[in-house]
Motif scaffolding. Sequence first.
Motif, PDB file in Angstrom:
ATOM      1  N   VAL A 159       1.255  -1.191   0.113  1.00  0.00           N
ATOM      2  CA  VAL A 159       0.395  -0.326   0.246  1.00  0.00           C
ATOM      3  C   VAL A 159       1.033   1.404   0.365  1.00  0.00           C
ATOM      4  O   VAL A 159       0.350   2.565  -1.031  1.00  0.00           O
ATOM      5  CB  VAL A 159      -1.200  -0.174   1.353  1.00  0.00           C
ATOM      6  CG1 VAL A 159      -1.835   1.010   1.439  1.00  0.00           C
ATOM      7  CG2 VAL A 159      -1.620  -0.887   0.824  1.00  0.00           C
ATOM      8  N   GLN A 160       2.380   1.685   0.930  1.00  0.00           N
ATOM      9  CA  GLN A 160       3.160   2.362   1.180  1.00  0.00           C
ATOM     10  C   GLN A 160       3.579   2.297  -0.599  1.00  0.00           C
ATOM     11  O   GLN A 160       3.838   3.782  -0.506  1.00  0.00           O
ATOM     12  CB  GLN A 160       3.770   1.967   1.905  1.00  0.00           C
ATOM     13  CG  GLN A 160       5.511   2.980   1.572  1.00  0.00           C
ATOM     14  CD  GLN A 160       5.870   3.331   2.877  1.00  0.00           C
ATOM     15  OE1 GLN A 160       6.234   2.137   4.106  1.00  0.00           O
ATOM     16  NE2 GLN A 160       7.561   3.117   2.432  1.00  0.00           N
ATOM     17  N   ARG A 161       4.126   1.602  -1.113  1.00  0.00           N
ATOM     18  CA  ARG A 161       4.183   1.837  -2.753  1.00  0.00           C
ATOM     19  C   ARG A 161       3.440   2.208  -3.711  1.00  0.00           C
ATOM     20  O   ARG A 161       3.947   3.345  -4.457  1.00  0.00           O
ATOM     21  CB  ARG A 161       5.074   0.504  -3.231  1.00  0.00           C
ATOM     22  CG  ARG A 161       6.480  -0.011  -2.558  1.00  0.00           C
ATOM     23  CD  ARG A 161       6.965  -1.067  -3.832  1.00  0.00           C
ATOM     24  NE  ARG A 161       5.880  -2.539  -3.697  1.00  0.00           N
ATOM     25  CZ  ARG A 161       6.239  -3.387  -2.363  1.00  0.00           C
ATOM     26  NH1 ARG A 161       6.464  -3.748  -1.671  1.00  0.00           N
ATOM     27  NH2 ARG A 161       5.384  -4.417  -2.565  1.00  0.00           N
ATOM     28  N   ASP A 162       2.000   2.303  -3.338  1.00  0.00           N
ATOM     29  CA  ASP A 162       1.117   2.811  -4.495  1.00  0.00           C
ATOM     30  C   ASP A 162       0.725   3.891  -3.983  1.00  0.00           C
ATOM     31  O   ASP A 162       0.624   4.850  -5.018  1.00  0.00           O
ATOM     32  CB  ASP A 162       0.256   1.922  -4.424  1.00  0.00           C
ATOM     33  CG  ASP A 162      -0.266   0.545  -5.002  1.00  0.00           C
ATOM     34  OD1 ASP A 162       0.719   0.969  -6.020  1.00  0.00           O
ATOM     35  OD2 ASP A 162      -0.766  -0.793  -5.243  1.00  0.00           O
ATOM     36  N   VAL A 163       0.445   4.546  -3.123  1.00  0.00           N
ATOM     37  CA  VAL A 163       0.983   5.821  -2.920  1.00  0.00           C
ATOM     38  C   VAL A 163       1.831   6.926  -3.274  1.00  0.00           C
ATOM     39  O   VAL A 163       1.743   7.912  -3.239  1.00  0.00           O
ATOM     40  CB  VAL A 163       0.944   6.195  -0.441  1.00  0.00           C
ATOM     41  CG1 VAL A 163       0.684   7.599  -0.620  1.00  0.00           C
ATOM     42  CG2 VAL A 163      -0.588   5.490  -0.639  1.00  0.00           C
ATOM     43  N   GLU A 164       3.190   5.792  -2.709  1.00  0.00           N
ATOM     44  CA  GLU A 164       4.520   7.076  -2.582  1.00  0.00           C
ATOM     45  C   GLU A 164       4.584   7.281  -5.254  1.00  0.00           C
ATOM     46  O   GLU A 164       4.591   7.718  -4.941  1.00  0.00           O
ATOM     47  CB  GLU A 164       5.625   5.839  -2.374  1.00  0.00           C
ATOM     48  CG  GLU A 164       6.690   6.457  -3.276  1.00  0.00           C
ATOM     49  CD  GLU A 164       7.705   5.661  -2.475  1.00  0.00           C
ATOM     50  OE1 GLU A 164       9.827   6.734  -2.686  1.00  0.00           O
ATOM     51  OE2 GLU A 164       7.680   4.846  -2.036  1.00  0.00           O
ATOM     52  N   ARG A 165       3.748   5.958  -5.355  1.00  0.00           N
ATOM     53  CA  ARG A 165       3.681   5.783  -7.247  1.00  0.00           C
ATOM     54  C   ARG A 165       2.958   7.430  -6.709  1.00  0.00           C
ATOM     55  O   ARG A 165       2.527   8.102  -8.374  1.00  0.00           O
ATOM     56  CB  ARG A 165       2.945   4.883  -7.018  1.00  0.00           C
ATOM     57  CG  ARG A 165       4.192   3.584  -8.205  1.00  0.00           C
ATOM     58  CD  ARG A 165       3.371   2.711  -7.146  1.00  0.00           C
ATOM     59  NE  ARG A 165       2.790   2.806  -9.477  1.00  0.00           N
ATOM     60  CZ  ARG A 165       1.263   2.025  -9.713  1.00  0.00           C
ATOM     61  NH1 ARG A 165       0.741   1.772  -8.987  1.00  0.00           N
ATOM     62  NH2 ARG A 165       0.882   2.536 -10.690  1.00  0.00           N
ATOM     63  N   VAL A 166       1.388   7.758  -6.198  1.00  0.00           N
ATOM     64  CA  VAL A 166       0.630   8.966  -6.492  1.00  0.00           C
ATOM     65  C   VAL A 166       1.694   9.981  -6.656  1.00  0.00           C
ATOM     66  O   VAL A 166       1.183  11.053  -7.342  1.00  0.00           O
ATOM     67  CB  VAL A 166      -0.366   8.499  -5.318  1.00  0.00           C
ATOM     68  CG1 VAL A 166      -1.407  10.058  -5.552  1.00  0.00           C
ATOM     69  CG2 VAL A 166      -1.373   7.610  -5.895  1.00  0.00           C
ATOM     70  N   VAL A 167       2.418   9.818  -5.206  1.00  0.00           N
ATOM     71  CA  VAL A 167       3.863  11.362  -4.980  1.00  0.00           C
ATOM     72  C   VAL A 167       4.662  11.137  -5.545  1.00  0.00           C
ATOM     73  O   VAL A 167       4.233  12.045  -6.961  1.00  0.00           O
ATOM     74  CB  VAL A 167       3.817  10.947  -3.758  1.00  0.00           C
ATOM     75  CG1 VAL A 167       4.850  12.658  -3.577  1.00  0.00           C
ATOM     76  CG2 VAL A 167       3.082  11.098  -2.329  1.00  0.00           C
ATOM     77  N   GLU A 168       4.647  10.459  -6.657  1.00  0.00           N
ATOM     78  CA  GLU A 168       5.555  10.362  -7.498  1.00  0.00           C
ATOM     79  C   GLU A 168       5.258  11.511  -9.004  1.00  0.00           C
ATOM     80  O   GLU A 168       6.410  12.069  -9.689  1.00  0.00           O
ATOM     81  CB  GLU A 168       6.441   9.225  -8.075  1.00  0.00           C
ATOM     82  CG  GLU A 168       7.294   9.052  -6.869  1.00  0.00           C
ATOM     83  CD  GLU A 168       7.702   7.409  -7.216  1.00  0.00           C
ATOM     84  OE1 GLU A 168       6.976   6.414  -8.219  1.00  0.00           O
ATOM     85  OE2 GLU A 168       9.310   6.970  -5.654  1.00  0.00           O
ATOM     86  N   HIS A 169       4.032  10.454  -9.256  1.00  0.00           N
ATOM     87  CA  HIS A 169       3.584  10.856 -10.557  1.00  0.00           C
ATOM     88  C   HIS A 169       3.065  12.262 -10.196  1.00  0.00           C
ATOM     89  O   HIS A 169       2.625  13.813 -11.374  1.00  0.00           O
ATOM     90  CB  HIS A 169       2.015   9.920 -11.091  1.00  0.00           C
ATOM     91  CG  HIS A 169       2.174   8.595 -11.327  1.00  0.00           C
ATOM     92  ND1 HIS A 169       3.294   8.288 -11.885  1.00  0.00           N
ATOM     93  CD2 HIS A 169       1.732   7.496 -11.127  1.00  0.00           C
ATOM     94  CE1 HIS A 169       2.948   6.855 -12.551  1.00  0.00           C
ATOM     95  NE2 HIS A 169       2.304   6.864 -11.497  1.00  0.00           N
ATOM     96  N   LEU A 170       2.311  13.547  -9.433  1.00  0.00           N
ATOM     97  CA  LEU A 170       2.106  14.217  -9.034  1.00  0.00           C
ATOM     98  C   LEU A 170       3.369  15.348  -9.087  1.00  0.00           C
ATOM     99  O   LEU A 170       2.982  16.517  -9.295  1.00  0.00           O
ATOM    100  CB  LEU A 170       1.605  14.897  -7.838  1.00  0.00           C
ATOM    101  CG  LEU A 170      -0.128  14.251  -8.031  1.00  0.00           C
ATOM    102  CD1 LEU A 170      -0.764  14.444  -6.007  1.00  0.00           C
ATOM    103  CD2 LEU A 170      -0.835  14.200  -9.490  1.00  0.00           C
ATOM    104  N   GLU A 171       4.383  14.839  -9.024  1.00  0.00           N
ATOM    105  CA  GLU A 171       5.879  15.490  -8.689  1.00  0.00           C
ATOM    106  C   GLU A 171       6.333  16.095  -9.915  1.00  0.00           C
ATOM    107  O   GLU A 171       6.697  16.712 -10.189  1.00  0.00           O
ATOM    108  CB  GLU A 171       6.495  14.444  -7.972  1.00  0.00           C
ATOM    109  CG  GLU A 171       6.277  14.978  -6.632  1.00  0.00           C
ATOM    110  CD  GLU A 171       7.215  14.324  -5.813  1.00  0.00           C
ATOM    111  OE1 GLU A 171       7.355  14.168  -4.609  1.00  0.00           O
ATOM    112  OE2 GLU A 171       7.535  13.348  -5.668  1.00  0.00           O
TER     113      GLU A 171
END
Length: 289
Positions: A139-151
């Motif tokens: 789950v953490q990896r997927d939230v991190e992916r969200v952040v990376e995309h928005l960055e």
Amino acid sequence: MRIREGFPGQRLRVLPADVARAAAASGPTSRLLVTDAGYFPHAHHHGRTRRRGASGTVVIVCVGGRGWCRTAGGEVTVARAQALVLPAGLPHAYGADDAHPWTIWWLHAAGPDARSFDRQLGGDPPRPAVVDLHDVLEVQRDVERVVEHLETDETGPTLLRAAGAAWSVLAQVAADAAAGSPVRREPVRQAQEHLRAHLDAPVSVAALAREAGLSTSHFTALFRAATGSGVVEYAKRLRMAHACELLVTTDLPVAEVARCVGYADPFYFARHFRGVHGCSPTAFRRREE
């Protein structure tokens, strides 16, 4: 005094209002749109109060330390490997524990798909949900992916990728909530593995319960709560799925396929197969050729 942000090493992205409005107006992001996301490590004194709630669903994944959330219904604690889900519009306050402040990954999701998760997890009237995560790192990896995309940027394709990662987060949290605590689910997981490994063996609910160290009634209730079906029905579905694979990928006669998935009587197998797939095994094989 509680602070919203400003933690060393934090990551934070918030969509501009005009970008969020345009993305929510049409296309797939009109169904699910991530408007805010971030990472707050060891967030000492972190806290937020929203007297009218948030405009979208708030998901906070705790990967270290602990925190709390307070609503009109009372206060709940949030520990490592748990997710806090706050339905849109629910007044709330939350914050990090003073002695052991949480480290969190979080996102805000808007749109009708996010609201459907609100209804599933928050109930009616809505309330906060604290979910034990079965695999917090995933789950953490997927939230991190969200952040990376928005960055990356705020273009349509990037926002769509962020929405896809957010959907995975919501789906995992909802699935873990439905399955129950990982500790309570362990006997079910062991039984599922046993059934998958012994598709050709008779199914004994009592034997599976004994292996789990539970009464048959308790085990049966846990299994149904975690999977949505009884043990025998679950095993039948596994057998029919493997039968489909054998019918498509091998030239085995139907009677041999039946034997491979635990049916000594091919006619009884064919009846079960038709009940699940709506056609005979032979017709299924011809259709897939």
